[in-house]
Design a protein around this motif. Structure first.
Motif, mmCIF file in Angstrom:
data_model
loop_
_atom_site.group_PDB
_atom_site.id
_atom_site.type_symbol
_atom_site.label_atom_id
_atom_site.label_comp_id
_atom_site.label_asym_id
_atom_site.label_seq_id
_atom_site.Cartn_x
_atom_site.Cartn_y
_atom_site.Cartn_z
ATOM 1 N N MET A 1 0.835 -1.187 0.000
ATOM 2 C CA MET A 1 0.000 0.000 0.000
ATOM 3 C C MET A 1 0.870 1.237 0.000
ATOM 4 O O MET A 1 2.037 1.197 0.401
ATOM 5 C CB MET A 1 -0.932 -0.003 1.201
ATOM 6 N N LEU A 2 0.301 2.359 -0.483
ATOM 7 C CA LEU A 2 1.088 3.568 -0.572
ATOM 8 C C LEU A 2 1.268 4.201 0.802
ATOM 9 O O LEU A 2 0.330 4.255 1.595
ATOM 10 C CB LEU A 2 0.408 4.560 -1.511
ATOM 11 N N PRO A 3 2.479 4.694 1.074
ATOM 12 C CA PRO A 3 2.744 5.309 2.386
ATOM 13 C C PRO A 3 2.163 6.716 2.460
ATOM 14 O O PRO A 3 1.841 7.337 1.443
ATOM 15 C CB PRO A 3 4.263 5.334 2.437
ATOM 16 N N THR A 4 2.057 7.210 3.663
ATOM 17 C CA THR A 4 1.632 8.580 3.906
ATOM 18 C C THR A 4 2.804 9.364 4.491
ATOM 19 O O THR A 4 3.358 8.979 5.522
ATOM 20 C CB THR A 4 0.440 8.621 4.879
ATOM 21 N N THR A 5 3.180 10.444 3.842
ATOM 22 C CA THR A 5 4.289 11.255 4.331
ATOM 23 C C THR A 5 3.890 12.008 5.596
ATOM 24 O O THR A 5 2.803 12.588 5.669
ATOM 25 C CB THR A 5 4.730 12.262 3.256
ATOM 26 N N ASN A 6 4.776 11.973 6.563
ATOM 27 C CA ASN A 6 4.596 12.756 7.780
ATOM 28 C C ASN A 6 5.153 14.159 7.526
ATOM 29 O O ASN A 6 6.365 14.354 7.445
ATOM 30 C CB ASN A 6 5.330 12.087 8.939
ATOM 31 N N HIS A 7 4.271 15.152 7.380
ATOM 32 C CA HIS A 7 4.707 16.508 7.081
ATOM 33 C C HIS A 7 5.149 17.276 8.322
ATOM 34 O O HIS A 7 5.574 18.432 8.213
ATOM 35 C CB HIS A 7 3.602 17.261 6.340
ATOM 36 N N GLU A 8 5.061 16.652 9.480
ATOM 37 C CA GLU A 8 5.602 17.227 10.712
ATOM 38 C C GLU A 8 6.483 16.182 11.388
ATOM 39 O O GLU A 8 6.180 15.675 12.469
ATOM 40 C CB GLU A 8 4.465 17.667 11.629
ATOM 41 N N PRO A 9 7.617 15.837 10.734
ATOM 42 C CA PRO A 9 8.479 14.767 11.250
ATOM 43 C C PRO A 9 9.156 15.174 12.548
ATOM 44 O O PRO A 9 9.247 16.361 12.883
ATOM 45 C CB PRO A 9 9.499 14.574 10.126
ATOM 46 N N PRO A 10 9.678 14.188 13.288
ATOM 47 C CA PRO A 10 10.308 14.479 14.587
ATOM 48 C C PRO A 10 11.612 15.247 14.475
ATOM 49 O O PRO A 10 12.058 15.861 15.447
ATOM 50 C CB PRO A 10 10.521 13.096 15.196
#
Length: 331
Positions: A1-10
């Motif tokens: 499945m396609l991933p979802t980018t975390n636009h607020e990464p740690p």
């Protein structure tokens, strides 16, 4: 499945930065990367050589270390600030990712870790500065590489690798999948605004397939090929010149004296705007890898550099690419 980018990464990753290789003949490898590829030697010690591209202001983008056997030691990424190193340590401690703070010459705070598929990674927040040579045109030799751009890693589990890195803020620009599905065979991920900083492709891994430098134009690729031939490395041209469908890059791949693979390329496109959607390629479509010409050889598909002490696993998906040898056998 396609991933979802975390636009607020740690923590904030900014780009592909540097790679460290163990080589068995340090002087021969230095000569190859200086004379055949065209990199600038920044510094030499008894056991290491530091090199960079002509437009790079950072002290190094390639480190060659003398070793008993050829290995890919670390793949390096830059983070924005020292605080991002601290944030990475905090995040990895909370999520169970083993890590180690290390001291590296000419680098600021540096963190080493293994991602979930065993890729040996390194983060640093700064490097010593040196003069750019981007207008020292009399020093443009061989392919005249400008800057380190990206890496491609062979992995046994593309989905797990992609989920991890998109969770840290990388965006997928292009991908290959089983025909008619989103079963991932390869993912091209970026943080700096072109098509990729880090690529994972299906195969026996983890292994470093190649690292890549940009060159000024297509004639630089041809000149690099001519220089390789003139200096006795013609048979080490591993693939190309050619043009990939994925990323649209004109490319040339070469193997160094220890068979580490380096790519010279040009003509990426921008992938900056958040509404951009990744381009999908069926794994059966040969145009994804080569818009014109014949397919790559067995060694390009199946040979890569191992990481020290890292077990190599068989891929979860059966890999059976059409190789040059197979192509010629049926044509």
């Amino acid at each position: 499945m396609l991933p979802t980018t975390n636009h607020e990464p740690p923590f904030a990753i900014t780009r592909a930065s540097h790679v460290s290789l163990a080589v068995t003949d340090l002087e021969a490898s230095r000569d190859f990367y200086r004379d055949v590829i065209g990199l600038v030697v920044t510094e030499e010690t008894d056991d290491a050589v530091y090199l960079r591209g002509l437009e790079e202001a950072a002290h190094h983008s390639l480190v060659l270390e003398r070793g008993p056997e050829a290995k890919a030691l670390q793949i390096g990424l830059r983070v924005r600030r020292d605080a991002d190193i601290l944030a990475a340590e905090k995040h990895f401690a909370a999520t169970g990712v083993p890590f180690e703070r290390v001291e590296k010459p000419h680098q600021g705070p540096t963190l080493q870790f293994r991602d979930p598929v065993g890729t040996h990674m390194e983060l640093t927040s700064s490097m010593d500065l040196v003069p750019r040579k981007m207008q020292e045109f009399h020093e443009f030799v061989a392919g005249a590489p400008q800057r380190l751009d990206h890496y491609q890693v062979v992995t046994y589990d593309v989905q797990t690798a992609t989920d991890f890195w998109t969770g840290l803020g990388m965006r997928m620009s292009e991908y290959t999948a089983t025909d008619g599905t989103d079963e991932l065979w390869g993912t091209w991920m970026e943080v700096k605004g072109n098509t990729h900083d880090l690529v994972f492709t299906n195969g026996r891994g983890p292994r470093l397939h190649h690292f890549a430098y940009t060159v000024p134009d297509a004639t630089a690729l041809l000149h690099a090929a001519d220089v390789a031939g003139a200096l006795g490395f013609g048979e080490e041209i591993d693939r190309g010149p050619g043009r990939h469908g994925i990323s649209n890059a004109l490319f040339l791949y070469l193997r160094d004296p220890d068979q580490h693979r380096v790519e010279l390329f040009t003509t990426h496109y921008q992938f900056i705007d958040l509404e951009d959607q990744p381009i999908r390629w069926d794994v059966s479509n040969p145009r994804r890898a080569q818009l014109w010409g014949m397919p790559a050889s067995n060694r390009w598909f199946f040979e890569a550099s191992e990481f020290p002490g890292e077990e190599v696993h068989e891929p979860l998906l059966t890999a059976n690419p059409t190789t040059l040898e197979q192509y010629l056998g049926v044509h």
